[in-house]
Write a protein that holds these residues in place. Structure first.
Motif, short mmCIF file in Angstrom:
data_model
loop_
_atom_site.label_atom_id
_atom_site.label_comp_id
_atom_site.label_asym_id
_atom_site.label_seq_id
_atom_site.Cartn_x
_atom_site.Cartn_y
_atom_site.Cartn_z
N LEU A 4 -6.37 73.68 9.15
CA LEU A 4 -6.42 73.17 10.51
C LEU A 4 -7.83 73.26 11.10
CD1 LEU A 4 -3.07 74.52 11.91
CD2 LEU A 4 -3.61 72.21 11.19
N GLY A 5 -8.77 73.80 10.34
CA GLY A 5 -10.15 73.89 10.81
C GLY A 5 -10.74 72.56 11.23
N PRO A 6 -10.59 71.51 10.42
CA PRO A 6 -11.14 70.21 10.84
C PRO A 6 -10.54 69.69 12.13
CG PRO A 6 -10.62 70.17 8.50
CD PRO A 6 -10.08 71.46 9.06
N VAL A 7 -9.30 70.05 12.40
CA VAL A 7 -8.65 69.60 13.64
C VAL A 7 -9.18 70.40 14.82
CG1 VAL A 7 -6.46 69.41 14.85
CG2 VAL A 7 -6.57 68.92 12.40
N LEU A 8 -9.26 71.71 14.65
CA LEU A 8 -9.65 72.58 15.76
C LEU A 8 -11.14 72.47 16.10
CD1 LEU A 8 -7.64 75.76 14.76
CD2 LEU A 8 -7.02 74.04 16.45
N PHE A 9 -11.97 72.22 15.09
CA PHE A 9 -13.41 72.22 15.31
C PHE A 9 -14.03 70.83 15.25
CE2 PHE A 9 -12.43 76.45 13.54
CZ PHE A 9 -12.76 77.20 14.67
N ALA A 10 -13.22 69.79 15.34
CA ALA A 10 -13.75 68.43 15.32
C ALA A 10 -14.59 68.18 16.57
CB ALA A 10 -12.60 67.42 15.27
N ASP A 11 -15.69 67.48 16.39
CA ASP A 11 -16.60 67.21 17.50
C ASP A 11 -16.24 65.93 18.25
OD1 ASP A 11 -18.10 69.46 17.01
OD2 ASP A 11 -19.48 68.43 15.66
N GLY A 12 -15.20 65.26 17.82
CA GLY A 12 -14.87 63.98 18.41
C GLY A 12 -14.00 64.11 19.64
N SER A 13 -13.46 62.99 20.05
CA SER A 13 -12.62 62.93 21.22
C SER A 13 -11.23 63.47 20.91
CB SER A 13 -12.50 61.48 21.69
OG SER A 13 -11.84 60.71 20.70
N PHE A 14 -10.39 63.56 21.91
CA PHE A 14 -9.02 64.03 21.74
C PHE A 14 -8.27 63.13 20.76
CE2 PHE A 14 -4.53 64.03 22.98
CZ PHE A 14 -4.24 65.38 22.84
N THR A 15 -8.48 61.82 20.86
CA THR A 15 -7.81 60.88 19.96
C THR A 15 -8.21 61.12 18.51
OG1 THR A 15 -7.80 59.24 21.72
CG2 THR A 15 -7.42 58.44 19.48
N GLU A 16 -9.51 61.37 18.29
CA GLU A 16 -9.99 61.63 16.93
C GLU A 16 -9.36 62.91 16.38
OE1 GLU A 16 -14.17 62.49 14.59
OE2 GLU A 16 -14.22 61.48 16.53
N ARG A 17 -9.21 63.92 17.23
CA ARG A 17 -8.58 65.17 16.80
C ARG A 17 -7.11 64.95 16.42
NH1 ARG A 17 -10.88 69.88 20.82
NH2 ARG A 17 -13.07 69.41 20.50
N MET A 18 -6.42 64.11 17.19
CA MET A 18 -5.01 63.85 16.90
C MET A 18 -4.86 63.06 15.60
SD MET A 18 -3.22 65.42 19.05
CE MET A 18 -4.48 66.69 19.05
N VAL A 19 -5.78 62.12 15.34
CA VAL A 19 -5.75 61.38 14.08
C VAL A 19 -5.98 62.33 12.92
CG1 VAL A 19 -6.95 59.63 12.71
CG2 VAL A 19 -6.40 59.18 15.11
N THR A 20 -6.94 63.23 13.06
CA THR A 20 -7.22 64.21 12.01
C THR A 20 -6.02 65.11 11.80
OG1 THR A 20 -9.54 64.18 12.66
CG2 THR A 20 -8.83 65.99 11.27
#
Length: 44
Positions: A4-20
């Motif tokens: 879940l690291g890529p989800v929690l530490f993604a630098d993108g927007s909320f939408t990008e985090r949800m896609v990840t």
């Protein structure tokens, strides 16, 4: 390998985090299904 690291530490927007998050969940489901079928066949 996948966490879940890529989800929690993604630098993108909320939408990008949800896609990840969706991609990570799909990978988890695929690995779990594959593992289930592999061990089910070995048991017989």
């Amino acid at each position: 390998m996948f966490g879940l690291g890529p989800v929690l530490f993604a630098d993108g927007s909320f939408t990008e985090r949800m896609v990840t998050l969706g991609v990570v969940i799909l990978i988890y489901l695929a690995l779990a299904t594959l593992t289930y079928f592999v061990f089910r066949r070995k048991g017989k």
